[in-house]
Design a protein around this motif. Sequence first.
Motif, PDB file in Angstrom:
ATOM      1  N   LEU A  15       0.825  -1.204   0.000  1.00 27.77           N
ATOM      2  CA  LEU A  15       0.000   0.000   0.000  1.00 27.77           C
ATOM      3  C   LEU A  15       0.859   1.253   0.000  1.00 27.77           C
ATOM      4  CD1 LEU A  15      -2.714   1.422   0.196  1.00 27.77           C
ATOM      5  CD2 LEU A  15      -2.632   1.130   2.680  1.00 27.77           C
ATOM      6  N   VAL A  16       1.898   1.290   0.835  1.00 24.78           N
ATOM      7  CA  VAL A  16       2.759   2.477   0.916  1.00 24.78           C
ATOM      8  C   VAL A  16       3.481   2.713  -0.403  1.00 24.78           C
ATOM      9  CG1 VAL A  16       4.807   3.447   2.034  1.00 24.78           C
ATOM     10  CG2 VAL A  16       3.042   2.347   3.413  1.00 24.78           C
ATOM     11  N   MET A  17       3.973   1.648  -1.040  1.00 25.36           N
ATOM     12  CA  MET A  17       4.665   1.824  -2.316  1.00 25.36           C
ATOM     13  C   MET A  17       3.713   2.290  -3.406  1.00 25.36           C
ATOM     14  SD  MET A  17       7.648  -1.110  -2.456  1.00 25.36           S
ATOM     15  CE  MET A  17       6.824  -2.468  -1.683  1.00 25.36           C
ATOM     16  N   GLU A  18       2.491   1.777  -3.396  1.00 30.97           N
ATOM     17  CA  GLU A  18       1.506   2.239  -4.370  1.00 30.97           C
ATOM     18  C   GLU A  18       1.169   3.712  -4.152  1.00 30.97           C
ATOM     19  OE1 GLU A  18      -1.816  -0.350  -4.103  1.00 30.97           O
ATOM     20  OE2 GLU A  18      -0.903  -1.912  -5.354  1.00 30.97           O
ATOM     21  N   GLN A  19       1.071   4.113  -2.890  1.00 28.99           N
ATOM     22  CA  GLN A  19       0.782   5.515  -2.569  1.00 28.99           C
ATOM     23  C   GLN A  19       1.898   6.423  -3.090  1.00 28.99           C
ATOM     24  OE1 GLN A  19      -1.891   6.810  -1.222  1.00 28.99           O
ATOM     25  NE2 GLN A  19      -2.971   5.169  -0.191  1.00 28.99           N
ATOM     26  N   LEU A  20       3.137   5.976  -2.926  1.00 29.19           N
ATOM     27  CA  LEU A  20       4.272   6.755  -3.427  1.00 29.19           C
ATOM     28  C   LEU A  20       4.234   6.870  -4.950  1.00 29.19           C
ATOM     29  CD1 LEU A  20       7.235   5.494  -1.208  1.00 29.19           C
ATOM     30  CD2 LEU A  20       6.503   7.874  -1.436  1.00 29.19           C
ATOM     31  N   ASP A  21       3.947   5.767  -5.624  1.00 28.52           N
ATOM     32  CA  ASP A  21       3.880   5.784  -7.082  1.00 28.52           C
ATOM     33  C   ASP A  21       2.774   6.723  -7.568  1.00 28.52           C
ATOM     34  OD1 ASP A  21       5.969   3.998  -7.330  1.00 28.52           O
ATOM     35  OD2 ASP A  21       4.663   2.237  -7.461  1.00 28.52           O
ATOM     36  N   ASN A  22       1.607   6.636  -6.928  1.00 22.60           N
ATOM     37  CA  ASN A  22       0.486   7.503  -7.319  1.00 22.60           C
ATOM     38  C   ASN A  22       0.794   8.971  -7.053  1.00 22.60           C
ATOM     39  OD1 ASN A  22      -0.985   5.249  -8.051  1.00 22.60           O
ATOM     40  ND2 ASN A  22      -2.075   5.111  -6.091  1.00 22.60           N
ATOM     41  N   PHE A  23       1.391   9.236  -5.896  1.00 17.87           N
ATOM     42  CA  PHE A  23       1.737  10.608  -5.528  1.00 17.87           C
ATOM     43  C   PHE A  23       2.721  11.196  -6.527  1.00 17.87           C
ATOM     44  CE2 PHE A  23       3.626  13.395  -1.895  1.00 17.87           C
ATOM     45  CZ  PHE A  23       2.980  14.500  -2.422  1.00 17.87           C
ATOM     46  N   LEU A  24       3.681  10.375  -6.950  1.00 23.56           N
ATOM     47  CA  LEU A  24       4.685  10.844  -7.899  1.00 23.56           C
ATOM     48  C   LEU A  24       4.057  11.186  -9.243  1.00 23.56           C
ATOM     49  CD1 LEU A  24       7.652  11.369  -8.532  1.00 23.56           C
ATOM     50  CD2 LEU A  24       7.904   8.950  -9.102  1.00 23.56           C
ATOM     51  N   GLU A  25       3.138  10.341  -9.726  1.00 24.55           N
ATOM     52  CA  GLU A  25       2.476  10.608 -11.003  1.00 24.55           C
ATOM     53  C   GLU A  25       1.676  11.900 -10.947  1.00 24.55           C
ATOM     54  OE1 GLU A  25       0.192   7.416 -12.586  1.00 24.55           O
ATOM     55  OE2 GLU A  25       1.782   5.945 -12.309  1.00 24.55           O
ATOM     56  N   ILE A  26       0.960  12.114  -9.843  1.00 30.75           N
ATOM     57  CA  ILE A  26       0.158  13.342  -9.692  1.00 30.75           C
ATOM     58  C   ILE A  26       1.066  14.566  -9.603  1.00 30.75           C
ATOM     59  CG2 ILE A  26      -1.397  14.586  -8.133  1.00 30.75           C
ATOM     60  CD1 ILE A  26      -2.581  11.823  -7.387  1.00 30.75           C
ATOM     61  N   ALA A  27       2.133  14.449  -8.842  1.00 28.13           N
ATOM     62  CA  ALA A  27       3.063  15.576  -8.688  1.00 28.13           C
ATOM     63  C   ALA A  27       3.678  15.971 -10.029  1.00 28.13           C
ATOM     64  CB  ALA A  27       4.161  15.213  -7.689  1.00 28.13           C
ATOM     65  N   GLU A  28       4.067  14.970 -10.823  1.00 23.05           N
ATOM     66  CA  GLU A  28       4.668  15.269 -12.128  1.00 23.05           C
ATOM     67  C   GLU A  28       3.644  15.832 -13.097  1.00 23.05           C
ATOM     68  OE1 GLU A  28       8.370  12.071 -12.341  1.00 23.05           O
ATOM     69  OE2 GLU A  28       6.377  11.436 -13.024  1.00 23.05           O
ATOM     70  N   MET A  29       2.414  15.368 -13.006  1.00 22.72           N
ATOM     71  CA  MET A  29       1.355  15.843 -13.899  1.00 22.72           C
ATOM     72  C   MET A  29       1.063  17.324 -13.675  1.00 22.72           C
ATOM     73  SD  MET A  29      -2.557  14.452 -14.217  1.00 22.72           S
ATOM     74  CE  MET A  29      -1.981  12.770 -14.421  1.00 22.72           C
ATOM     75  N   PHE A  30       1.063  17.729 -12.398  1.00 19.15           N
ATOM     76  CA  PHE A  30       0.736  19.116 -12.076  1.00 19.15           C
ATOM     77  C   PHE A  30       1.976  19.999 -11.945  1.00 19.15           C
ATOM     78  CE2 PHE A  30      -3.166  16.969 -10.847  1.00 19.15           C
ATOM     79  CZ  PHE A  30      -4.138  17.844 -11.333  1.00 19.15           C
ATOM     80  N   GLY A  31       3.126  19.454 -12.309  1.00 19.06           N
ATOM     81  CA  GLY A  31       4.341  20.270 -12.288  1.00 19.06           C
ATOM     82  C   GLY A  31       4.706  20.760 -10.912  1.00 19.06           C
ATOM     83  N   THR A  32       4.489  19.913  -9.920  1.00 17.63           N
ATOM     84  CA  THR A  32       4.826  20.275  -8.542  1.00 17.63           C
ATOM     85  C   THR A  32       6.324  20.558  -8.425  1.00 17.63           C
ATOM     86  OG1 THR A  32       3.064  18.778  -7.838  1.00 17.63           O
ATOM     87  CG2 THR A  32       4.579  19.499  -6.134  1.00 17.63           C
TER      88      THR A  32
END
Length: 350
Positions: A71-88
Amino acid sequence: MAKTEILTYDYVIDYLSKNNRPKHLLLGNGFSMAYDSGIFSYNALNKFIETIGNPLLKKLFFIVDNKNFELVMEQLDNFLEIAEMFGTDKKLISQIKNASEELKNSLIEAVKELHPEHVFTKPEEKSTACFYWLNEYLEKGGNVFTTNYDLLLYWVLMRNESKNHTDGFGRDKEDADYVPSNEANYSELRWGKNKSDQNVHYLHGTLPFFDGGIDIIKEEYTTKHYLLENIKERMENKEYPIFVTAGNGREKLMNIMHNKYLTYCYENLCAIQGSLVTFGFNFGQYDDHIIDAINKATKFREDSQGNLTKLYSIYIGVYSESDAEYIESIRKKFKCKVNLFDSKTAKVWE
């Protein structure tokens, strides 16, 4: 108070056989320690969680209120995709990437520490002895349950080409039915095809099992790579092993119920009949979910022939007098007859 009688393992097996009592086996960490206590003397994965140093990972484990690696690794992967999408902020993206890599690499290192590959180069006699010991249950219609997620049980059954065990995995034919079997392409090992015959159950998952989203996949040894290398390759492709690590009984049960394979294994434990023999399982403070499953099995129900059946007794292996005293202190938690035997008399690896 009278001193509790400590039986021998051979007595237990002889008694159950003479009474034609179906028997099942539950393995705990003591099964691995009996093989090599120098390697399996502690749970490296739980230790990793407790000593993790990355502050971002510490926060994430706290936020999800869970010790579930997957679960934690999936959360990290999802967070990274969202961050890159929005140019964080690039600094934050870099932190997330570093945390993700650290978690994956540290997990593999913990696994290697738990059992380096060279452990499996030990004399053939050990695996053969263990295989015959396990076969006492498997060839007579019993089930083997384990809470360990190391490779030992998998290794023993594979190395001895066991014909009496089924872990529920099988291959699906991917070509049309008219294609001859010897020419057809088959899928990787998927769980479910043989689950009706399953008699080996990894209650907390195991390192070679992966949740592919739709299917539960079993990793195999190949001629090119060691199993741990194959596991690492899958993790790099954002696939993670299925296993339930730290947490109390309720947290472990929650993780189990969120995975179809683990749920199936747990429900099978809830439905055993006859007697249960345990080896290397200490029924600690975080094992209430296992006791609950055993107690559910003590309720009468009809078998396939219409006969009423249930779990009547449990035989718990203990290594020492203090172990026996502890089991005595929790005896009332069990709703079936509790017996104790000396684990040292069970020659698992000899």
